[in-house]
Design an enzyme around this catalytic site. Structure first.
Site, PDB file in Angstrom:
ATOM      1  N   ARG A  82     -43.441-137.027  29.935  1.00  0.00           N
ATOM      2  CA  ARG A  82     -43.417-136.268  28.691  1.00  0.00           C
ATOM      3  C   ARG A  82     -44.632-135.338  28.704  1.00  0.00           C
ATOM      4  O   ARG A  82     -45.473-135.420  29.602  1.00  0.00           O
ATOM      5  CB  ARG A  82     -43.354-137.166  27.430  1.00  0.00           C
ATOM      6  CG  ARG A  82     -43.985-138.511  27.499  1.00  0.00           C
ATOM      7  CD  ARG A  82     -45.459-138.511  27.569  1.00  0.00           C
ATOM      8  NE  ARG A  82     -46.082-137.635  26.602  1.00  0.00           N
ATOM      9  CZ  ARG A  82     -47.291-137.131  26.711  1.00  0.00           C
ATOM     10  NH1 ARG A  82     -48.051-137.411  27.782  1.00  0.00           N
ATOM     11  NH2 ARG A  82     -47.804-136.318  25.806  1.00  0.00           N
ATOM     12  N   GLY A  83     -44.703-134.478  27.694  1.00  0.00           N
ATOM     13  CA  GLY A  83     -45.744-133.445  27.715  1.00  0.00           C
ATOM     14  C   GLY A  83     -45.125-132.195  28.330  1.00  0.00           C
ATOM     15  O   GLY A  83     -44.508-132.267  29.408  1.00  0.00           O
ATOM     16  N   ALA A  84     -45.314-131.058  27.648  1.00  0.00           N
ATOM     17  CA  ALA A  84     -44.562-129.857  28.015  1.00  0.00           C
ATOM     18  C   ALA A  84     -44.699-129.445  29.492  1.00  0.00           C
ATOM     19  O   ALA A  84     -43.680-129.293  30.186  1.00  0.00           O
ATOM     20  CB  ALA A  84     -44.966-128.712  27.079  1.00  0.00           C
ATOM     21  N   ARG A 106     -34.386-132.186  26.781  1.00  0.00           N
ATOM     22  CA  ARG A 106     -35.206-132.145  25.547  1.00  0.00           C
ATOM     23  C   ARG A 106     -35.295-130.677  25.103  1.00  0.00           C
ATOM     24  O   ARG A 106     -35.464-129.800  25.949  1.00  0.00           O
ATOM     25  CB  ARG A 106     -36.606-132.721  25.772  1.00  0.00           C
ATOM     26  CG  ARG A 106     -36.625-134.231  25.959  1.00  0.00           C
ATOM     27  CD  ARG A 106     -38.047-134.788  25.943  1.00  0.00           C
ATOM     28  NE  ARG A 106     -38.569-134.928  24.588  1.00  0.00           N
ATOM     29  CZ  ARG A 106     -39.848-135.255  24.324  1.00  0.00           C
ATOM     30  NH1 ARG A 106     -40.705-135.434  25.308  1.00  0.00           N
ATOM     31  NH2 ARG A 106     -40.252-135.403  23.078  1.00  0.00           N
ATOM     32  N   GLN A 115     -48.616-141.801  21.729  1.00  0.00           N
ATOM     33  CA  GLN A 115     -49.201-141.116  22.901  1.00  0.00           C
ATOM     34  C   GLN A 115     -50.729-141.119  22.838  1.00  0.00           C
ATOM     35  O   GLN A 115     -51.397-141.132  23.876  1.00  0.00           O
ATOM     36  CB  GLN A 115     -48.710-139.654  22.978  1.00  0.00           C
ATOM     37  CG  GLN A 115     -47.252-139.490  23.335  1.00  0.00           C
ATOM     38  CD  GLN A 115     -46.384-139.378  22.107  1.00  0.00           C
ATOM     39  OE1 GLN A 115     -46.679-139.948  21.063  1.00  0.00           O
ATOM     40  NE2 GLN A 115     -45.282-138.668  22.218  1.00  0.00           N
ATOM     41  N   ASP A 149     -46.104-127.432  22.590  1.00  0.00           N
ATOM     42  CA  ASP A 149     -44.832-127.411  23.324  1.00  0.00           C
ATOM     43  C   ASP A 149     -44.203-126.025  23.357  1.00  0.00           C
ATOM     44  O   ASP A 149     -43.398-125.712  24.224  1.00  0.00           O
ATOM     45  CB  ASP A 149     -43.852-128.403  22.713  1.00  0.00           C
ATOM     46  CG  ASP A 149     -44.342-129.805  23.000  1.00  0.00           C
ATOM     47  OD1 ASP A 149     -45.243-130.271  22.275  1.00  0.00           O
ATOM     48  OD2 ASP A 149     -43.866-130.405  23.976  1.00  0.00           O
ATOM     49  N   ASN A 181     -46.058-128.491  17.960  1.00  0.00           N
ATOM     50  CA  ASN A 181     -46.688-129.587  18.714  1.00  0.00           C
ATOM     51  C   ASN A 181     -46.251-130.905  18.077  1.00  0.00           C
ATOM     52  O   ASN A 181     -45.538-130.938  17.064  1.00  0.00           O
ATOM     53  CB  ASN A 181     -48.214-129.446  18.734  1.00  0.00           C
ATOM     54  CG  ASN A 181     -48.858-130.385  19.740  1.00  0.00           C
ATOM     55  OD1 ASN A 181     -48.403-130.484  20.884  1.00  0.00           O
ATOM     56  ND2 ASN A 181     -49.868-131.115  19.349  1.00  0.00           N
ATOM     57  N   LYS A 182     -46.702-131.983  18.662  1.00  0.00           N
ATOM     58  CA  LYS A 182     -46.316-133.331  18.230  1.00  0.00           C
ATOM     59  C   LYS A 182     -46.398-133.485  16.714  1.00  0.00           C
ATOM     60  O   LYS A 182     -47.343-133.013  16.085  1.00  0.00           O
ATOM     61  CB  LYS A 182     -47.230-134.335  18.942  1.00  0.00           C
ATOM     62  CG  LYS A 182     -47.007-135.785  18.629  1.00  0.00           C
ATOM     63  CD  LYS A 182     -45.586-136.236  18.802  1.00  0.00           C
ATOM     64  CE  LYS A 182     -44.962-135.876  20.146  1.00  0.00           C
ATOM     65  NZ  LYS A 182     -43.479-136.027  20.151  1.00  0.00           N
TER      66      LYS A 182
HETATM   67  O1  MRU Z   1     -43.043-135.913  22.830  1.00  0.00           O
HETATM   68  P1  MRU Z   1     -44.084-135.567  23.851  1.00  0.00           P
HETATM   69  O2  MRU Z   1     -44.984-136.691  24.185  1.00  0.00           O
HETATM   70  O3  MRU Z   1     -43.491-134.894  25.055  1.00  0.00           O
HETATM   71  O4  MRU Z   1     -44.989-134.475  23.111  1.00  0.00           O
HETATM   72  C1  MRU Z   1     -46.062-133.939  23.802  1.00  0.00           C
HETATM   73  C2  MRU Z   1     -46.890-133.040  22.984  1.00  0.00           C
HETATM   74  O5  MRU Z   1     -46.607-132.770  21.836  1.00  0.00           O
HETATM   75  C3  MRU Z   1     -48.053-132.390  23.669  1.00  0.00           C
HETATM   76  O6  MRU Z   1     -49.094-132.170  22.770  1.00  0.00           O
HETATM   77  C4  MRU Z   1     -47.607-131.040  24.256  1.00  0.00           C
HETATM   78  O7  MRU Z   1     -46.482-131.204  25.058  1.00  0.00           O
HETATM   79  C5  MRU Z   1     -48.672-130.402  25.037  1.00  0.00           C
HETATM   80  S1  MRU Z   1     -48.986-131.277  26.528  1.00  0.00           S
HETATM   81  C6  MRU Z   1     -50.073-130.432  27.475  1.00  0.00           C
END
Ligand code: MRU
Length: 353
Positions: free
Chosen positions: A52-54, A95, A202, A243, A253-254
């Site tokens: 996970r994470g963009a 996603r 996270q 993201d 973002n999250k």
């Molecule tokens: O749902 P996730 O864990 O994929 O969400 C991740 C985030 O929101 C991060 O802050 C974002 O992807 C930036 S990661 C460098």
């Protein structure tokens, strides 16, 4: 291996013809790699948040395409083409919010199109090389971003972050945590306040683990404690990842990031967003156009085997929110820092190399 014995976080790695990814669902209790051999399997790993994470999702998708090409390269011409088209589709559906996924697939598609005259096996090897390059580039970009961002942090800064935008969310170094790492490497004494980040945790599970591994002082708080700490003068800066950034500078973002940004504004604390330029989506005018993923009710009604909410309760689980550009002090990118981002600034940034 226990998670306290890990020397280097390699979120994704190519190993003996397979993609291996750290299983981020079980960290920090268990440190294990899972192995992937097809686009469908990688898409499932993205959906279930093994990765996970963009930026990490983008890298995984690129390898998903390459894996499928390697798997299918014995197929006849039209079967190969059909199966590859299917691979792009299944990965694109994994996603919806992180634009890096679509950016990486677009880049792989362009490379694939350029290979049309070559035999399938040659296409597969070129696609694998492209995936390797996307991964290597991500680390370079994060390092550049880290250097630009580190200059914004004072020695002794107490930096709050939300979610995990670290090595685990990228190919390495991280975006928001990359800025913190670079500041520490430059000799600054930085301490981190990690929001736990409900519901997937996270912050508690991943950010806290990454910082503990590197002995960067980290204090874990639940999400609803951020305002209290800010009101007591215990936070000097906020840094998060993103993201997708819309053309006007609105930031997805999250879930919970918007809340933190409003609080930071109220307390005159700088709110920084670290992101590679591949996360900026100039095709979307503002945050209202960014698709927001809704995840399963089970993530909210409990955690793993423990259910704490009554059966039958209605649940919402948007996984991301939008922070309006006016609350963003600066975007930190590999091409430099953009203060008070807006359409004009982001258009100029897109033109800059
Ligand atoms: O749902 P996730 O864990 O994929 O969400 C991740 C985030 O929101 C991060 O802050 C974002 O992807 C930036 S990661 C460098």
């Amino acid at each position: 291996m226990t998670s306290s014995q890990v020397e280097r976080v390699e979120t994704l790695r190519w190993c003996n013809g397979y993609l291996e990814m750290i299983d981020q669902r079980v960290l920090p209790a268990v440190f294990r790699y899972l192995r992937y051999d097809s686009a469908e399997a990688v898409a499932q790993g993205i959906r279930e948040m093994v990765v996970r994470g963009a930026p990490a999702i983008g890298c995984a998708a690129a390898y998903g395409v390459a894996l499928e090409a390697l798997r299918q390269c014995e197929a006849s011409g039209s079967d190969f083409t059909d199966r590859m088209a299917g691979a792009f589709n299944v990965l694109a559906a994994s996603r919806p919010t992180a634009v890096n996924l679509f950016w990486a697939l677009g880049r792989m598609r362009k490379r694939w199109d350029s290979l049309a005259s070559q035999p399938a096996a040659a296409q597969a090897h070129a696609l694998l090389a492209e995936a390797h390059e996307i991964l290597a580039e991500d680390i370079r970009v994060n390092r550049a971003m880290g250097e630009h961002g580190a200059a914004l942090l004072a020695d002794g800064a107490r930096v709050l972050t939300h979610c995990n935008a670290g090595a685990l969310a990228t190919a390495g170094h991280g975006t928001a945590l990359g800025v913190i790492r670079s500041a520490v490497e430059a000799g600054k004494r930085i301490s981190v306040i990690a929001d736990e980040t409900r519901p997937f945790l996270q912050g508690a599970r991943l950010t806290a683990w990454e910082m503990v591994q590197e002995r960067i002082p980290v204090t874990l708080i639940t999400d609803n404690m951020a305002g209290f700490l800010m009101s007591r003068g215990e936070v000097d800066a906020v840094i998060v990842g993103t993201d997708r950034v819309a053309a006007n500078g609105d930031v997805a973002n999250k879930i919970g990031t918007y809340m933190v940004a409003v609080l930071a504004h109220r307390h005159r604390i700088p709110f920084y967003v670290a992101c590679p330029t591949s996360t900026i989506d100039m095709s979307i005018a503002d945050g209202a156009g960014i698709p927001i993923e809704e995840r399963s009710r089970e993530e909210v009604t409990g955690f793993r085997d423990c259910q704490w909410a009554a059966d039958g309760v209605l649940v919402r689980n948007p996984a991301f929110d939008i922070t309006p550009a006016e609350l963003v002090t600066a975007l930190i990118t590999e091409r430099g820092v953009v203060h008070q981002p807006n359409l004009e600034q982001l258009t100029a940034l897109a033109a800059r190399r």
